[in-house]
Scaffold this motif. Sequence first.
Motif, PDB file in Angstrom:
ATOM      1  N   GLU A 149       0.828  -1.206   0.000  1.00 50.08           N
ATOM      2  CA  GLU A 149       0.000   0.000   0.000  1.00 50.08           C
ATOM      3  C   GLU A 149       0.862   1.257   0.000  1.00 50.08           C
ATOM      4  OE1 GLU A 149      -1.999   0.364   3.888  1.00 50.08           O
ATOM      5  OE2 GLU A 149      -0.855  -1.398   4.477  1.00 50.08           O
ATOM      6  N   VAL A 150       2.095   1.139   0.508  1.00 50.52           N
ATOM      7  CA  VAL A 150       2.986   2.303   0.501  1.00 50.52           C
ATOM      8  C   VAL A 150       4.029   2.120  -0.588  1.00 50.52           C
ATOM      9  CG1 VAL A 150       2.734   2.892   2.922  1.00 50.52           C
ATOM     10  CG2 VAL A 150       4.413   1.191   2.265  1.00 50.52           C
ATOM     11  N   GLU A 151       4.534   3.234  -1.146  1.00 48.07           N
ATOM     12  CA  GLU A 151       5.496   3.077  -2.225  1.00 48.07           C
ATOM     13  C   GLU A 151       6.928   3.051  -1.705  1.00 48.07           C
ATOM     14  OE1 GLU A 151       5.956   6.020  -5.246  1.00 48.07           O
ATOM     15  OE2 GLU A 151       7.162   4.601  -6.408  1.00 48.07           O
ATOM     16  N   ILE A 152       7.655   2.042  -2.072  1.00 46.76           N
ATOM     17  CA  ILE A 152       9.051   1.940  -1.698  1.00 46.76           C
ATOM     18  C   ILE A 152       9.861   2.359  -2.925  1.00 46.76           C
ATOM     19  CG2 ILE A 152      10.851   0.351  -0.932  1.00 46.76           C
ATOM     20  CD1 ILE A 152       8.653  -1.041   0.681  1.00 46.76           C
ATOM     21  N   VAL A 153      10.458   3.541  -2.835  1.00 43.83           N
ATOM     22  CA  VAL A 153      11.056   4.170  -4.012  1.00 43.83           C
ATOM     23  C   VAL A 153      12.339   3.461  -4.442  1.00 43.83           C
ATOM     24  CG1 VAL A 153      12.049   6.327  -4.886  1.00 43.83           C
ATOM     25  CG2 VAL A 153      10.069   6.380  -3.355  1.00 43.83           C
ATOM     26  N   ASP A 154      12.414   3.129  -5.726  1.00 44.82           N
ATOM     27  CA  ASP A 154      13.583   2.446  -6.280  1.00 44.82           C
ATOM     28  C   ASP A 154      14.816   3.342  -6.152  1.00 44.82           C
ATOM     29  OD1 ASP A 154      15.400   0.962  -7.630  1.00 44.82           O
ATOM     30  OD2 ASP A 154      14.287   0.843  -9.507  1.00 44.82           O
ATOM     31  N   GLY A 155      15.876   2.812  -5.584  1.00 42.33           N
ATOM     32  CA  GLY A 155      17.121   3.577  -5.498  1.00 42.33           C
ATOM     33  C   GLY A 155      17.204   4.466  -4.270  1.00 42.33           C
ATOM     34  N   ALA A 156      16.107   4.559  -3.486  1.00 37.86           N
ATOM     35  CA  ALA A 156      16.149   5.414  -2.294  1.00 37.86           C
ATOM     36  C   ALA A 156      17.130   4.828  -1.284  1.00 37.86           C
ATOM     37  CB  ALA A 156      14.766   5.527  -1.676  1.00 37.86           C
ATOM     38  N   ARG A 157      17.957   5.680  -0.701  1.00 38.99           N
ATOM     39  CA  ARG A 157      18.950   5.223   0.270  1.00 38.99           C
ATOM     40  C   ARG A 157      18.412   5.413   1.687  1.00 38.99           C
ATOM     41  NH1 ARG A 157      23.485   2.915  -1.290  1.00 38.99           N
ATOM     42  NH2 ARG A 157      24.642   3.975   0.356  1.00 38.99           N
ATOM     43  N   ASP A 158      19.114   4.844   2.648  1.00 40.99           N
ATOM     44  CA  ASP A 158      18.748   5.120   4.040  1.00 40.99           C
ATOM     45  C   ASP A 158      19.239   6.513   4.432  1.00 40.99           C
ATOM     46  OD1 ASP A 158      17.601   2.638   4.341  1.00 40.99           O
ATOM     47  OD2 ASP A 158      19.472   1.697   4.956  1.00 40.99           O
ATOM     48  N   PHE A 159      20.069   7.096   3.585  1.00 44.99           N
ATOM     49  CA  PHE A 159      20.585   8.460   3.794  1.00 44.99           C
ATOM     50  C   PHE A 159      19.449   9.449   3.555  1.00 44.99           C
ATOM     51  CE2 PHE A 159      23.537  11.863   1.741  1.00 44.99           C
ATOM     52  CZ  PHE A 159      23.589  12.570   2.925  1.00 44.99           C
ATOM     53  N   ARG A 160      18.849   9.903   4.651  1.00 42.59           N
ATOM     54  CA  ARG A 160      17.726  10.810   4.525  1.00 42.59           C
ATOM     55  C   ARG A 160      17.731  11.743   5.726  1.00 42.59           C
ATOM     56  NH1 ARG A 160      12.614   8.639   5.737  1.00 42.59           N
ATOM     57  NH2 ARG A 160      12.280   8.426   3.513  1.00 42.59           N
TER      58      ARG A 160
END
Length: 308
Positions: A149-160
């Motif tokens: 149901e939630v979008e897990i963004v391709d390429g997103a890092r834990d660096f946020r």
Amino acid sequence: MELLSIVVPCYNEELTVDLFYTELVKVLDTMDVDREIIFVNDGSKDRTLEKVLALRDAHPGEVRCIDFSRNFGKEGAMLAGLRMAKGDYVTVMDSDLQDPPSNLPVMLKMIRENGDDVVGTRRVTRAGEPKIRSWFARQFYKLINRFTEVEIVDGARDFRLMRRYVVDAVLSMEEYNRFSKGLFAWVGYQVEYLEYENVERVAGETKWSFGKLFRYALDGIIEYTEAPMHFCSWTGAILSAVMLVELIVLLVMSLCGKQISSAVLIISCILFMGGILMLGLGIISEYLLKTYSEVRKRPHYIVKNYYE
Ligand code: UDP
Ligand code: MG
């Protein structure tokens, strides 16, 4: 001044810790925030702890350290670091400089000026990574995003870079099996992504074997998708319904005096029973799913603001 906490999980990173610290501080010196750098030594077998403690002695109050009794994995290290972080803004960074510190001022500017709750970073290339690994990674994102149901963004890092209340929200998820990419997506909030080209690690080598990554992907799918369980119920229900109709038709035909081959009858009965069994399994797994979400103790919702 506002405080920025930087959480750095480290596992066998003796080669990178000092390089990372030097690069990071160069950037932090140009920013108008106070800082605390929290190194989490995730049971390293090399001299990582020694290196970190030396930094801490040289910069008391700025460098903090958590030392694990053994290797618990990056998820555990991030959790410990986030719990310790006191900052108004908190970020998680790899110590291998694959999360470029030079992104930090840009991220802080974005979060302050655009009213974001989170500024994430996203690799738009996977240059330097084995082709096969990139292919599997892409398939993983396709698969998980089709069913969650939630979008897990391709390429997103834990660096946020997260605001305080977003960190508190992430920490309010008390589940034992933590799949951060999912947790971060699950808590919601307004997230903006800063895109950048992949950078290779400065020294040392990746701590993620193919097997470890595969298990990680599987964890994500199990934690964040329910579709496989519903699949059982649906196929079972459809199969048994179709076969029931078929059996009735056969019955009517034989009552009308038609000759029915026993093979057809037996196969229909077997398929009908198969359908019923699958439906039963599906029902059990629905209960399992409910039990699972109870024991996982996820909050029912996360409130960003109360306007009263
Ligand atoms: N890491 C950790 N515990 C582990 C594995 C990795 O704390 O069990 C840390 C590691 O030291 C690094 C970060 O997590 O700072 C990312 O790991 P790595 O660079 O090996 O992963 P990759 O960038 O290759 O995906
Ligand atoms: Mg890395």
